[in-house]
Scaffold this active site. Structure first.
Site, PDB file in Angstrom:
ATOM      1  N   SER A  32       0.533  -1.311   0.091  1.00 16.77           N
ATOM      2  CA  SER A  32       0.345   0.210   0.064  1.00 16.77           C
ATOM      3  C   SER A  32       1.015   1.069   0.288  1.00 16.77           C
ATOM      4  O   SER A  32       1.971   1.288   0.593  1.00 16.77           O
ATOM      5  CB  SER A  32      -0.296   0.235   1.505  1.00 16.77           C
ATOM      6  OG  SER A  32      -1.632   1.612   1.127  1.00 16.77           O
TER       7      SER A  32
ATOM      8  N   TYR B 245      -0.632  -0.009  11.039  1.00 12.25           N
ATOM      9  CA  TYR B 245      -1.015  -1.054   9.470  1.00 12.25           C
ATOM     10  C   TYR B 245      -0.186  -0.224   8.182  1.00 12.25           C
ATOM     11  O   TYR B 245       0.329  -1.044   7.140  1.00 12.25           O
ATOM     12  CB  TYR B 245      -2.655  -0.300   8.518  1.00 12.25           C
ATOM     13  CG  TYR B 245      -2.933  -0.956   7.154  1.00 12.25           C
ATOM     14  CD1 TYR B 245      -4.023  -1.860   7.094  1.00 12.25           C
ATOM     15  CD2 TYR B 245      -2.423   0.633   6.006  1.00 12.25           C
ATOM     16  CE1 TYR B 245      -3.477  -2.480   5.532  1.00 12.25           C
ATOM     17  CE2 TYR B 245      -3.271  -0.379   5.209  1.00 12.25           C
ATOM     18  CZ  TYR B 245      -3.224  -0.966   3.962  1.00 12.25           C
ATOM     19  OH  TYR B 245      -3.755  -1.552   3.277  1.00 12.25           O
TER      20      TYR B 245
END
Length: 226
Positions: free
Chosen positions: A128, A151
């Protein structure tokens, strides 16, 4: 025929990746924790297989069930339960890392014997832009407002482990994909990209030839420069 395994393929980006690779002629095994959620994968022509990336026995059984493997797409990931430092503790961090980072290692290590038999072995790790410091620090990027620690840290680790796997496995094509800000359950479907747009990089990297890139990080427009 190209045989592909996708983790976390029962919905969202994983399911769309499965659909597109089936369309491209791959035999796709759609890994998921709960086979009761396999109808969507079946509907796009994929074969559901029970696979929990946090469980060694599940991973071993899933790989043992495959007749062969050419492409591994490590897509499974979780957002975690905290997005503020005040809520963060070691357990919350460990939970995200176990799925998003250790899970990739667990599946990849189990898959290596099969991949080594392939004429064109490929690994794609779904990372990501949230794990890319340059994006996190630049107000012009979608990732800039993100504050969550687990994350972001996990996806940064995915990019690093991708580079290291590529260096250790020069006979394979090993790359990381950034879906971009895509409308999924992760963001309450607020992303400005469709799931098809969000899988462009993953699909492109899953279909590279033996002369394709390796050790790189791509979004749908191409390589993200280091």
């Amino acid at each position: 025929m190209t045989t592909t395994l996708i983790t976390g393929a029962n919905r969202s980006l994983g399911l769309e990746t499965a659909r597109r690779l089936v369309e491209a002629g791959h035999t796709v095994y759609a890994g998921m924790r709960d086979l009761g959620q396999g109808d969507a994968a079946t509907s796009v022509g994929a074969h559901p297989v029970q696979l929990d990336v946090t469980d060694d026995r599940s991973v071993t059984a899933a790989l043992a069930a495959l007749p062969e493997l050419d492409v591994l797409v490590n897509n499974a990931g979780i957002l975690g339960t905290t997005d503020r430092v005040d809520d963060l503790d070691a357990a919350a961090m460990a939970t995200v890392l176990d799925t998003n980072v250790v899970g990739i290692v667990r599946v990849t290590q189990a898959a290596l014997p099969l991949l080594r038999r392939s004429a064109n072995p490929v690994i794609v790790n779904v990372a990501s832009g949230v794990g890319w410091p340059r994006f996190l620090q630049d107000p012009r990027h979608d990732e800039y407002p993100v504050r969550t620690v687990p994350y972001a840290a996990s996806k940064a680790a995915v990019v690093a482990l991708t580079v290291q796997y590529a260096k250790n496995l020069p006979q394979m094509r090993v790359n990381a994909a950034d879906p971009g800000y895509t409308a999924t359950d992760f963001n309450g479907h607020s992303g400005h990209q469709t799931v098809t747009e969000g899988t462009d990089a993953t699909v492109a990297l899953a279909t590279v030839g033996r002369d394709g890139p390796t050790g790189e990080f791509h979004h749908r427009a191409g390589r993200i420069a280091y």
